[in-house]
Scaffold this active site. Structure first.
Site, PDB file in Angstrom:
ATOM      1  N   ARG C 149       0.827  -1.206   0.000  1.00  0.00           N
ATOM      2  CA  ARG C 149       0.000   0.000   0.000  1.00  0.00           C
ATOM      3  C   ARG C 149       0.866   1.262   0.000  1.00  0.00           C
ATOM      4  NH1 ARG C 149      -3.638  -0.637   5.044  1.00  0.00           N
ATOM      5  NH2 ARG C 149      -4.523   1.338   4.340  1.00  0.00           N
ATOM      6  N   TYR C 163      -8.011  15.547  -5.351  1.00  0.00           N
ATOM      7  CA  TYR C 163      -8.165  16.837  -4.660  1.00  0.00           C
ATOM      8  C   TYR C 163      -7.250  16.884  -3.445  1.00  0.00           C
ATOM      9  CZ  TYR C 163     -11.143  14.074  -1.518  1.00  0.00           C
ATOM     10  OH  TYR C 163     -11.626  13.107  -0.674  1.00  0.00           O
ATOM     11  N   MET C 165      -6.506  18.511   0.446  1.00  0.00           N
ATOM     12  CA  MET C 165      -7.339  18.922   1.582  1.00  0.00           C
ATOM     13  C   MET C 165      -6.499  19.234   2.829  1.00  0.00           C
ATOM     14  SD  MET C 165      -9.079  15.406   2.963  1.00  0.00           S
ATOM     15  CE  MET C 165      -9.501  16.240   4.507  1.00  0.00           C
ATOM     16  N   ASP C 166      -7.118  19.966   3.722  1.00  0.00           N
ATOM     17  CA  ASP C 166      -6.525  20.302   5.019  1.00  0.00           C
ATOM     18  C   ASP C 166      -7.439  19.827   6.138  1.00  0.00           C
ATOM     19  OD1 ASP C 166      -4.346  21.695   4.088  1.00  0.00           O
ATOM     20  OD2 ASP C 166      -5.137  23.686   4.516  1.00  0.00           O
ATOM     21  N   HIS C 190     -14.688   7.716   9.590  1.00  0.00           N
ATOM     22  CA  HIS C 190     -14.410   8.165   8.223  1.00  0.00           C
ATOM     23  C   HIS C 190     -14.013   6.971   7.347  1.00  0.00           C
ATOM     24  CE1 HIS C 190     -13.453  11.434   5.456  1.00  0.00           C
ATOM     25  NE2 HIS C 190     -12.263  10.925   5.221  1.00  0.00           N
ATOM     26  N   GLN C 203      -8.472   4.083  -3.367  1.00  0.00           N
ATOM     27  CA  GLN C 203      -7.891   5.377  -3.027  1.00  0.00           C
ATOM     28  C   GLN C 203      -6.401   5.270  -2.740  1.00  0.00           C
ATOM     29  OE1 GLN C 203      -9.820   6.784   0.587  1.00  0.00           O
ATOM     30  NE2 GLN C 203      -8.321   5.721   1.849  1.00  0.00           N
ATOM     31  N   SER C 241     -15.203  15.179   8.455  1.00  0.00           N
ATOM     32  CA  SER C 241     -15.297  16.079   7.305  1.00  0.00           C
ATOM     33  C   SER C 241     -16.185  17.277   7.602  1.00  0.00           C
ATOM     34  CB  SER C 241     -15.861  15.342   6.084  1.00  0.00           C
ATOM     35  OG  SER C 241     -14.996  14.308   5.690  1.00  0.00           O
TER      36      SER C 241
END
Lengths: 269, 269, 269, 269, 269
Positions: C149, C163, C165-166, C190, C203, C241
């Protein structure tokens, strides 16, 4: 009972408005040669001179060289105006830097409350045909009575100040959550400051919610540009601005009669 | 028990949507000469005229000259459309200024609550095969019943208003932390305002979470552009917008039948 | 005792990652002539075809035409890849619009708490050689166990969603002030949503703190792009999120086998 | 009684100010050839040398090569100056990167409170003719007494630091909601820090509310640029700045006597 | 008594610093031809090779191709360096994308408190000649003792990470409102994390308040770029960063000995 009255104030709309800001491509313009410049100028002067509800301003600073305001009966005619100008030879030397689309608007806080309350007192509910008919009648009366302000001539003042603005919708400070009575009283206080400057500064307010990126456009016209600073500084302390106003970029220009366009563009260099 | 129900409302998806905004490179277009322009136009008219679920708008202001909406069965076909247009001779004179990628979406707050509660009452837990099967069945029914709205024709109205938007996730004001019942009631109130304008304004809502930089895209269609302002202004006072909406840039255009493209592009200059 | 445990979770790192977004300069590409285009294409196909851990995507919308993902053992090799591509003839027609630099990362919340607590229970203090040695041993085990992985192959799925992200650091909502147990439980919740989509969406998470302008980069891979919307919409309601995520721009592309590059670039026009 | 006093402090205004920032188009400048460069330089030196209240600075960093400050009696004359410079041959090689429009301003907190209170004690109400007359008399006295500071010469110091700034209008921290007494005391404390640096740093404050995108422009002049850092760092801890200041971009330049322009522009390359 | 001590910590300053980021105009560079490239390279190598306190990095990603760090005794010399480079033939192929201006700074929290308290205990008031003299003496000692860190050599490490940052001044979270003791303790904790990485990461901190758009610039140097991520991630959880840090863009580069410039620029293509 009042709590169920609509929160949105009545407005009446008039002329469609387009602001266009252009930067002159100086190197290309200079390189074009005197006869090309003269030809381009003559055509531009003829076309702009024939546009009755348009005005040209010489912008200060790097935001552009020219700002044009167009007032028209419809967006179709604004679009035709844009296209007519884009086809000008001069347009080859003008870079559109930004623009603003809006429609002249008068907000009717006093009338809204009067009409809404009157209807409510008679037991007429919002959204019923009777409500809608009476509201439309009130609007029609205002449109007629306010026609000169809805379809204004562009003031001849020497200086222009244009800026777009929003009403704030932050977490604890939110214009759109205020009761209408409160908003009316804030707008009244705001308007009173404006009236103190009535002899020095004229204004055209246009609405742009759903039309452009800010909620309103403000055009101020004065013969002394320091009046812009004094007026807006004083307003910044009223509650409507101090708490609830968000401002976009400011554009300041000097009225340029079409006949002086050649001088502004340094046609003879 | 309800607290354990999923927070995410069911949605059904339809057409893939791409908005393309272009600025015409006027100086190059003018310099290209009449025969090049005519050739480019003829090709563009033929290609655009053959695209059934595409529409062209003449944009107002500096944000661009043309806005194209494409509805397609898939992103693959959107990409093919982009490429077909990029290969046009006319594309050499068009600068892509921005775009928006999304998919037609209908949010199903009422149905979500009905299905989730029904399952919960029968003791079915989220994430179990039975839950998933029943949810999928409900979605399938909606997809079928709502097919005309999921795969809509582009309304023929004279004016378009497009803007992207988010639901706010601020510190104390956060749409995504509201209970679903509350969100449903806010969306209902929001929808009621929309319905008041049903005769004047048509809309297509598309979802873009995970696809583009805002969460939704909104297309409004009307014959009078002032209706955009009135509708969006009225909505701004409902709780769903006043507290929870963040708006991106607004684009306003006039429908341009493909046959009028030459006139718009000043083909004869 | 726990209060004195480190707040930072252990992470293990793998491949260095560079995302490159390019816009094709269509007018120049068209003007280059067929033989130049063919030559440029042949060279690009040969070079890209020889890059094992690189993948090409056809981007949707104005953000670009091509997106390239490169996974490499080191930043040096990423830099060499960039340079090799910049030297391509095709690169003369590609404008780099943006890029993203990161390194594949796996966050180890469970393991961190286990190791930290185990050490603390034995009276080992953070920062002592014993602490550091045991932590390093745990990391080494994870690096070995997670190698597939950490050094993943790029999934073959038809669609990509990328994308950055923070995690939010606002005034009252601050991810970095949460206790590690809380962060672990949020990341678990999540992750559970992610696992529901395991069959549809793959992902790759990469870390970019100190490397690029956001804290993480997220690559999602799926055969149906609507899965991106559904997954991210569902996640938006989880606390991690809803409260703590800030999202950058989203890029959606369609996998482009190197052999189809000519078709994408309309080599024959 | 005091609560009804105006919230806006009196100000007096002096010179109109334009800052212009330019980037030299080095490749074009080099390609122009020595004789073209010499000719352009000679013209620029003659024109700039003849502008009495203008100063040229060599900017540090990518924000530009040259910064020009112009002080003029009016905006008309600023616009004429802009046009005169745009017509220079050298202007073909200069790209305007930004600019700032403002007017020299002195804020009169002490005087405002004195005058307002004096009038109020005598029972004179704001907005009455008597009030306005006395205020105008006070302003006229200040304009006369402060003329040298309202129409200042540009200090000869070796270094310039220019930045625009706002007073914050956030939700709980809002300068424009503070009582005037509080603002006066904050400005006093702020001014005291300035005075400590009086021997090292000179300043010109100009107001730009209604004129440009920030509320004030600040020009600092010093022979040692580290003094800018020390002064502004110290001020950042006073309440007026710590809580209420928002800063725009900072520009640092080195005074460039017109006679050294050729050296700066590497005329001989 | 302590409450009246100055809030601003003492700092000492050293080298003036300029970061320059450049993007190579690849198409023009390729089109220039081999002999032009060789000539431009030779000149650049000679000039850069002669600049002792300058270093070149190959940037990763689209932010640029080259990053240059210059340390100089003064801003004048930085400006001369800029001009020398702008005059290079190679500069015609380099587009300046951004830059950063600052001065090497060491913050002296411990010493500040010691000196301030010592003076206060002896009854010496801030701003008195005695206070100023003793402070200046302390600073002079620090400048001498810390000279190697104030005028550092650029570390030879293989990787660079540069980013600017601010201390937050939000509504309820405001660094500049914290008591100095608190700031000292936060900076100590922050520094301790840095020291853990002392063997892997070297740093140069420069101050840019009043000089550029952020308050500080941070340069990290390491042989393994993952160390940047680990260090900054760990720091993000300390209170000084979690609550009070705002970060600008991050730039990561690989040290490029001047002798390898030709290889980086693909001189032979």
């Amino acid at each position: 009972m009042e709590a169920t009255l609509p929160a949105v104030p009545l407005t009446v709309e008039g002329s469609s408005v387009l602001h266009q800001m252009f930067r002159l491509r100086w190197p290309a313009w200079k390189a074009a040669g005197a006869s090309t410049r003269e030809e381009a100028l003559a055509e531009a002067v003829a076309v702009l001179g024939g546009m009755e509800q348009s005005a040209v301003y010489s912008l200060l600073g790097h935001k552009g060289d020219l700002l044009l305001i167009h007032l028209r009966p419809s967006f179709e005619e604004l679009n035709q105006t844009e296209l007519r100008l884009a086809a000008l030879k001069l347009a080859d030397y003008l870079e559109p830097t930004t623009s603003y689309l809006s429609v002249v608007e008068l907000g009717l806080y006093d009338s809204s409350l009067r009409v809404y309350k009157g209807l409510a007192e008679r037991g007429v509910a919002p959204g019923t045909p009777e409500w809608d008919r009476e509201v439309e009648e009130a609007l029609a009366q205002h449109r007629k009575a306010m026609a000169p302000r809805l379809f204004p001539a562009i003031p001849e003042s020497r200086y222009l100040c244009f800026y777009p603005m929003d009403r704030k919708r932050a977490e604890s400070v939110n214009w759109y959550c205020l009761p209408m009575e409160k908003r009316r009283s804030l707008m009244r206080e705001h308007g009173e400051i404006g009236r103190k400057y009535a002899g020095q500064v004229k204004q055209i307010i246009s609405g742009s919610i759903g039309l452009d990126d800010w909620e309103w456009g403000v055009d101020l016209f004065a013969d002394d540009p320091v009046a812009f600073k004094k007026l807006i500084y004083e307003m910044r302390f009223d509650e409507a601005s101090a708490l609830y106003a968000l401002f976009g970029p400011f554009y300041v220009g000097i009225r340029l009669p079409v006949g002086e366009l050649g001088e502004r563009l340094k046609i003879g260099l």
